[in-house]
Design a protein around this motif. Sequence first.
Motif, PDB file in Angstrom:
ATOM      1  N   LEU A 130     -12.934 -18.349  45.233  1.00 56.72           N
ATOM      2  CA  LEU A 130     -13.879 -19.188  45.968  1.00 56.72           C
ATOM      3  C   LEU A 130     -13.779 -18.966  47.474  1.00 56.72           C
ATOM      4  O   LEU A 130     -14.808 -18.920  48.169  1.00 56.72           O
ATOM      5  N   VAL A 131     -12.571 -18.844  47.991  1.00 55.11           N
ATOM      6  CA  VAL A 131     -12.403 -18.608  49.430  1.00 55.11           C
ATOM      7  C   VAL A 131     -13.062 -17.290  49.841  1.00 55.11           C
ATOM      8  O   VAL A 131     -13.773 -17.221  50.850  1.00 55.11           O
ATOM      9  N   VAL A 132     -12.849 -16.255  49.049  1.00 55.30           N
ATOM     10  CA  VAL A 132     -13.437 -14.950  49.371  1.00 55.30           C
ATOM     11  C   VAL A 132     -14.961 -15.021  49.303  1.00 55.30           C
ATOM     12  O   VAL A 132     -15.663 -14.519  50.184  1.00 55.30           O
ATOM     13  N   ASN A 133     -15.474 -15.672  48.266  1.00 58.88           N
ATOM     14  CA  ASN A 133     -16.915 -15.773  48.090  1.00 58.88           C
ATOM     15  C   ASN A 133     -17.561 -16.605  49.204  1.00 58.88           C
ATOM     16  O   ASN A 133     -18.607 -16.239  49.737  1.00 58.88           O
ATOM     17  N   ILE A 139      -4.871 -21.161  41.304  1.00 61.90           N
ATOM     18  CA  ILE A 139      -4.671 -20.298  42.470  1.00 61.90           C
ATOM     19  C   ILE A 139      -5.709 -19.176  42.476  1.00 61.90           C
ATOM     20  O   ILE A 139      -6.324 -18.881  43.508  1.00 61.90           O
ATOM     21  N   VAL A 140      -5.921 -18.545  41.325  1.00 62.45           N
ATOM     22  CA  VAL A 140      -6.870 -17.432  41.237  1.00 62.45           C
ATOM     23  C   VAL A 140      -8.289 -17.913  41.533  1.00 62.45           C
ATOM     24  O   VAL A 140      -9.022 -17.286  42.313  1.00 62.45           O
ATOM     25  N   VAL A 141      -8.692 -19.035  40.935  1.00 63.74           N
ATOM     26  CA  VAL A 141     -10.037 -19.563  41.178  1.00 63.74           C
ATOM     27  C   VAL A 141     -10.202 -19.943  42.642  1.00 63.74           C
ATOM     28  O   VAL A 141     -11.242 -19.670  43.256  1.00 63.74           O
ATOM     29  N   GLY A 142      -9.188 -20.543  43.237  1.00 61.31           N
ATOM     30  CA  GLY A 142      -9.257 -20.912  44.651  1.00 61.31           C
ATOM     31  C   GLY A 142      -9.408 -19.702  45.555  1.00 61.31           C
ATOM     32  O   GLY A 142     -10.203 -19.715  46.503  1.00 61.31           O
ATOM     33  N   ILE A 143      -8.671 -18.642  45.266  1.00 61.23           N
ATOM     34  CA  ILE A 143      -8.776 -17.421  46.085  1.00 61.23           C
ATOM     35  C   ILE A 143     -10.157 -16.791  45.934  1.00 61.23           C
ATOM     36  O   ILE A 143     -10.760 -16.343  46.919  1.00 61.23           O
ATOM     37  N   LEU A 166     -16.355 -26.485  52.008  1.00 58.17           N
ATOM     38  CA  LEU A 166     -16.062 -25.837  50.728  1.00 58.17           C
ATOM     39  C   LEU A 166     -14.817 -24.953  50.827  1.00 58.17           C
ATOM     40  O   LEU A 166     -14.026 -24.867  49.886  1.00 58.17           O
ATOM     41  N   ASN A 167     -14.656 -24.333  51.977  1.00 56.88           N
ATOM     42  CA  ASN A 167     -13.469 -23.511  52.202  1.00 56.88           C
ATOM     43  C   ASN A 167     -12.210 -24.377  52.201  1.00 56.88           C
ATOM     44  O   ASN A 167     -11.175 -23.994  51.645  1.00 56.88           O
ATOM     45  N   THR A 168     -12.307 -25.559  52.802  1.00 55.42           N
ATOM     46  CA  THR A 168     -11.172 -26.488  52.808  1.00 55.42           C
ATOM     47  C   THR A 168     -10.846 -26.950  51.393  1.00 55.42           C
ATOM     48  O   THR A 168      -9.671 -27.013  51.002  1.00 55.42           O
ATOM     49  N   LEU A 169     -11.873 -27.275  50.615  1.00 54.79           N
ATOM     50  CA  LEU A 169     -11.646 -27.692  49.229  1.00 54.79           C
ATOM     51  C   LEU A 169     -11.013 -26.570  48.398  1.00 54.79           C
ATOM     52  O   LEU A 169     -10.158 -26.832  47.548  1.00 54.79           O
ATOM     53  N   SER A 170     -11.412 -25.343  48.656  1.00 56.78           N
ATOM     54  CA  SER A 170     -10.807 -24.213  47.958  1.00 56.78           C
ATOM     55  C   SER A 170      -9.338 -24.076  48.330  1.00 56.78           C
ATOM     56  O   SER A 170      -8.499 -23.771  47.475  1.00 56.78           O
ATOM     57  N   GLY A 171      -9.028 -24.314  49.590  1.00 52.06           N
ATOM     58  CA  GLY A 171      -7.630 -24.279  50.026  1.00 52.06           C
ATOM     59  C   GLY A 171      -6.804 -25.363  49.365  1.00 52.06           C
ATOM     60  O   GLY A 171      -5.640 -25.151  49.006  1.00 52.06           O
ATOM     61  N   ILE A 172      -7.398 -26.545  49.201  1.00 45.76           N
ATOM     62  CA  ILE A 172      -6.704 -27.628  48.508  1.00 45.76           C
ATOM     63  C   ILE A 172      -6.458 -27.242  47.054  1.00 45.76           C
ATOM     64  O   ILE A 172      -5.386 -27.517  46.493  1.00 45.76           O
ATOM     65  N   LEU A 173      -7.442 -26.593  46.421  1.00 43.72           N
ATOM     66  CA  LEU A 173      -7.282 -26.144  45.036  1.00 43.72           C
ATOM     67  C   LEU A 173      -6.134 -25.146  44.921  1.00 43.72           C
ATOM     68  O   LEU A 173      -5.323 -25.218  43.994  1.00 43.72           O
ATOM     69  N   SER A 228     -16.333 -17.195  52.218  1.00 45.10           N
ATOM     70  CA  SER A 228     -16.194 -16.509  53.506  1.00 45.10           C
ATOM     71  C   SER A 228     -17.208 -15.383  53.656  1.00 45.10           C
ATOM     72  O   SER A 228     -17.671 -15.093  54.760  1.00 45.10           O
ATOM     73  N   ALA A 229     -17.559 -14.758  52.546  1.00 40.08           N
ATOM     74  CA  ALA A 229     -18.518 -13.645  52.611  1.00 40.08           C
ATOM     75  C   ALA A 229     -19.940 -14.136  52.849  1.00 40.08           C
ATOM     76  O   ALA A 229     -20.777 -13.383  53.358  1.00 40.08           O
ATOM     77  N   THR A 230     -20.219 -15.382  52.501  1.00 38.60           N
ATOM     78  CA  THR A 230     -21.589 -15.904  52.640  1.00 38.60           C
ATOM     79  C   THR A 230     -21.709 -16.914  53.779  1.00 38.60           C
ATOM     80  O   THR A 230     -22.556 -17.795  53.727  1.00 38.60           O
ATOM     81  N   MET A 231     -20.883 -16.778  54.798  1.00 41.74           N
ATOM     82  CA  MET A 231     -20.939 -17.695  55.940  1.00 41.74           C
ATOM     83  C   MET A 231     -22.263 -17.516  56.676  1.00 41.74           C
ATOM     84  O   MET A 231     -22.627 -16.394  57.027  1.00 41.74           O
ATOM     85  N   PRO A 232     -23.010 -18.602  56.878  1.00 41.75           N
ATOM     86  CA  PRO A 232     -24.290 -18.479  57.574  1.00 41.75           C
ATOM     87  C   PRO A 232     -24.099 -18.087  59.046  1.00 41.75           C
ATOM     88  O   PRO A 232     -23.156 -18.538  59.696  1.00 41.75           O
ATOM     89  N   VAL A 233     -24.996 -17.233  59.524  1.00 41.38           N
ATOM     90  CA  VAL A 233     -24.903 -16.715  60.884  1.00 41.38           C
ATOM     91  C   VAL A 233     -26.203 -17.011  61.610  1.00 41.38           C
ATOM     92  O   VAL A 233     -27.291 -16.920  61.042  1.00 41.38           O
ATOM     93  N   GLY A 234     -26.087 -17.372  62.874  1.00 44.78           N
ATOM     94  CA  GLY A 234     -27.272 -17.658  63.683  1.00 44.78           C
ATOM     95  C   GLY A 234     -27.820 -16.402  64.336  1.00 44.78           C
ATOM     96  O   GLY A 234     -27.228 -15.326  64.284  1.00 44.78           O
ATOM     97  N   GLN A 235     -28.976 -16.557  64.946  1.00 45.68           N
ATOM     98  CA  GLN A 235     -29.596 -15.447  65.669  1.00 45.68           C
ATOM     99  C   GLN A 235     -30.247 -15.993  66.925  1.00 45.68           C
ATOM    100  O   GLN A 235     -30.488 -17.192  67.054  1.00 45.68           O
ATOM    101  N   SER A 236     -30.534 -15.136  67.858  1.00 43.36           N
ATOM    102  CA  SER A 236     -31.128 -15.592  69.109  1.00 43.36           C
ATOM    103  C   SER A 236     -32.590 -15.991  68.881  1.00 43.36           C
ATOM    104  O   SER A 236     -33.266 -15.476  67.994  1.00 43.36           O
TER     105      SER A 236
END
Length: 85
Positions: free
Chosen positions: A15-18, A9-13, A48-55, A20-28
């Motif tokens: 990973l989810v935080v990490n 549970i701790v490792v999954g949380i 990867l977020n889905t896999l972390s949720g499964i974990l 989510s913080a590095t989500m790629p963002v586009g630009q114009s």
Amino acid sequence: MLVAGIAMIVVGIILVVNISATMPVGQSGMTEEEAMDLLIAQQESQDLNTLSGILIGIGFLLVLISFGARRKKDSAKREEKKPAE
């Protein structure tokens, strides 16, 4: 089993935080190739977020199983009742 579930549970949380913080963002003004690379990177991040949720889910399941697997003190002292003669 309880410790393994809590660790998952701790490792999954974490990973989810990490992730989510590095989500790629586009630009114009991105080229089509850059836009495709962005979509692929976003999909990988989502996966990867889905896999972390499964974990986290499996860890939670292990915690629940560990509580259910504990024996009660009275269950070890069961005695068969002899029929009355």
